[in-house]
Design an enzyme around this catalytic site. Structure first.
Site, PDB file in Angstrom:
ATOM      1  NE  ARG A   1     -12.344  -2.583  -4.281  1.00 42.32           N
ATOM      2  CZ  ARG A   1     -12.916  -3.772  -4.070  1.00 42.32           C
ATOM      3  NH1 ARG A   1     -14.226  -3.877  -4.100  1.00 42.32           N
ATOM      4  NH2 ARG A   1     -12.196  -4.844  -3.848  1.00 42.32           N
ATOM      5  N   GLY A   2     -17.034   1.977  -1.153  1.00 41.64           N
ATOM      6  CA  GLY A   2     -17.861   3.179  -1.079  1.00 41.64           C
ATOM      7  C   GLY A   2     -19.093   3.143  -1.960  1.00 41.64           C
TER       8      GLY A   2
ATOM      9  CE1 TYR B   1      -3.220  -2.838   0.306  1.00 43.15           C
ATOM     10  CE2 TYR B   1      -3.611  -2.261   2.589  1.00 43.15           C
ATOM     11  CZ  TYR B   1      -3.898  -3.040   1.492  1.00 43.15           C
ATOM     12  OH  TYR B   1      -4.860  -4.019   1.582  1.00 43.15           O
TER      13      TYR B   1
ATOM     14  CG  LEU C   1     -19.302   0.509   3.670  1.00 42.20           C
ATOM     15  CD1 LEU C   1     -18.942   1.886   4.201  1.00 42.20           C
ATOM     16  CD2 LEU C   1     -20.795   0.233   3.842  1.00 42.20           C
TER      17      LEU C   1
ATOM     18  CB  SER D   1     -20.697   4.358   1.433  1.00 40.74           C
ATOM     19  OG  SER D   1     -20.676   5.364   0.424  1.00 40.74           O
TER      20      SER D   1
END
Length: 332
Positions: free
Chosen positions: A209-210, A57, A207, A213
């Site tokens: 990746r949103g 990352y 979620l 959401s």
């Protein structure tokens, strides 16, 4: 904060984990480093004890960010889950996975150095290396456990057969894998295998990746540094269809007096006490929205309404681009 136990013999961790990947620039857009560190602090203060990262990352910057955020915190107050082995190349892009025993130990040294710790709580290959038997990779982690540098073996994005083979070498504490209302492939074989072997699950992408959401705006797909525009579920007609599912979920959330995100997280947690949702909050605002989901209890009637709103298999598009889908152990 409630706790759950990862696997039959694993550690007790907070009922929600914090995923740090999104705190690195180039994943979901630009980040504020100070806000990222403040979010980690807020999570710890709220009782979150499980923090997940990966050595790839931000090519190591994510681990260094966590080192700064955790510097003044007692080492026994949090557990670090670290993924290793994903190979990158100059200019960006992945270049395979390295699960060789010598590489495992090399990656471990660098992660401990960047994180500023002398052991990793849960160490796991980010993906399966098709050129190296999983027995050899896990065997190397086992050696590091015996040497005191690692506490527990974890796995990530592998199928049922690989789980069984790895577990035969050393007990696996948990499998990290995507699991959400619109990513339910694990229910067929993986989840039953985990339960049969007494292995926990840390569920990421709760979620999506949103996407589910309740906050994602389609205009964000083209934002600089936000790689979601490459994801099939975020593209064109797929996105329109999937956002319609979110609106159906929003109506259920309104009847429960919670947000869409809270309902989606609570749904994952409701699928089993061995499952710990990992929330990729990048800001204190999103973290504070997610935290109440740990206490949101869903009734059978609630679960039925959620299923009606977002039936299994209702989402359109793969969860990753085709090249990345070939590296995961289960589908959508």
């Amino acid at each position: 904060m409630q706790t759950r136990t990862l696997g039959t013999n694993g550690p007790a961790v907070s009922a929600l984990g914090l995923g740090a990947m999104g705190m690195t620039n180039g994943v979901y857009g630009a980040n504020d480093r100070a806000e990222s560190i403040a979010t980690v602090h807020a999570a710890l203060d709220a009782g979150v004890t499980l923090i997940d990262t990966g050595d790839h990352y931000g090519t190591g910057h994510n681990e260094m960010l966590l080192a700064e955020a955790l510097r003044d915190r007692p080492r026994d107050s949090y557990l670090l889950s670290v993924k290793f082995g994903a190979l990158t190349q100059p200019g960006g892009g992945f270049n395979g996975q390295d699960g060789r025993p010598t590489a495992v130990k090399n990656f471990l040294v660098h992660s401990m150095t960047r994180l500023g710790v002398d052991y990793i709580d849960i160490y796991r290959p980010a993906r399966l290396d098709p050129a190296v038997p999983i027995e050899e990779t896990v065997g190397a982690i086992k050696e590091m456990i015996e040497a005191g540098y690692v506490r527990h073996v974890g796995l990530s994005e592998v199928g049922a057969e690989t789980i069984r083979r790895a577990h035969a070498v050393h007990p696996v504490t948990d499998l990290q894998i995507e699991y959400s209302l619109i990513s339910r492939a694990v229910e067929a074989e993986v989840l039953p295998t985990l339960r049969a072997l007494g292995i926990g699950m840390t569920a990421y992408g709760v979620l999506s990746r949103g996407l589910i959401s309740g906050h994602w705006d389609p205009s964000a797909a083209g934002r600089a540094g936000d790689n979601r525009g490459r994801m099939p579920r975020f593209q064109g007609e797929n996105a329109e269809h999937n956002l319609a599912l979110v609106e159906a979920l929003r109506r259920v959330a309104e009847t429960r007096g919670c947000t869409v995100a809270q309902l989606a997280i609570a749904w994952v947690a409701a699928q089993g006490d061995e499952i710990v949702p990992v929330v990729g909050a990048r800001t204190r605002k999103r973290l504070n929205e997610a935290l109440p989901a740990a206490d949101l209890k869903l009734s059978a009637a609630d679960l039925e309404e959620i299923e009606k709103a977002v039936p299994k298999g209702a989402a359109r598009g793969d969860r990753y681009p085709s090249a990345m889908m070939s590296t995961v152990g289960v589908g959508n």
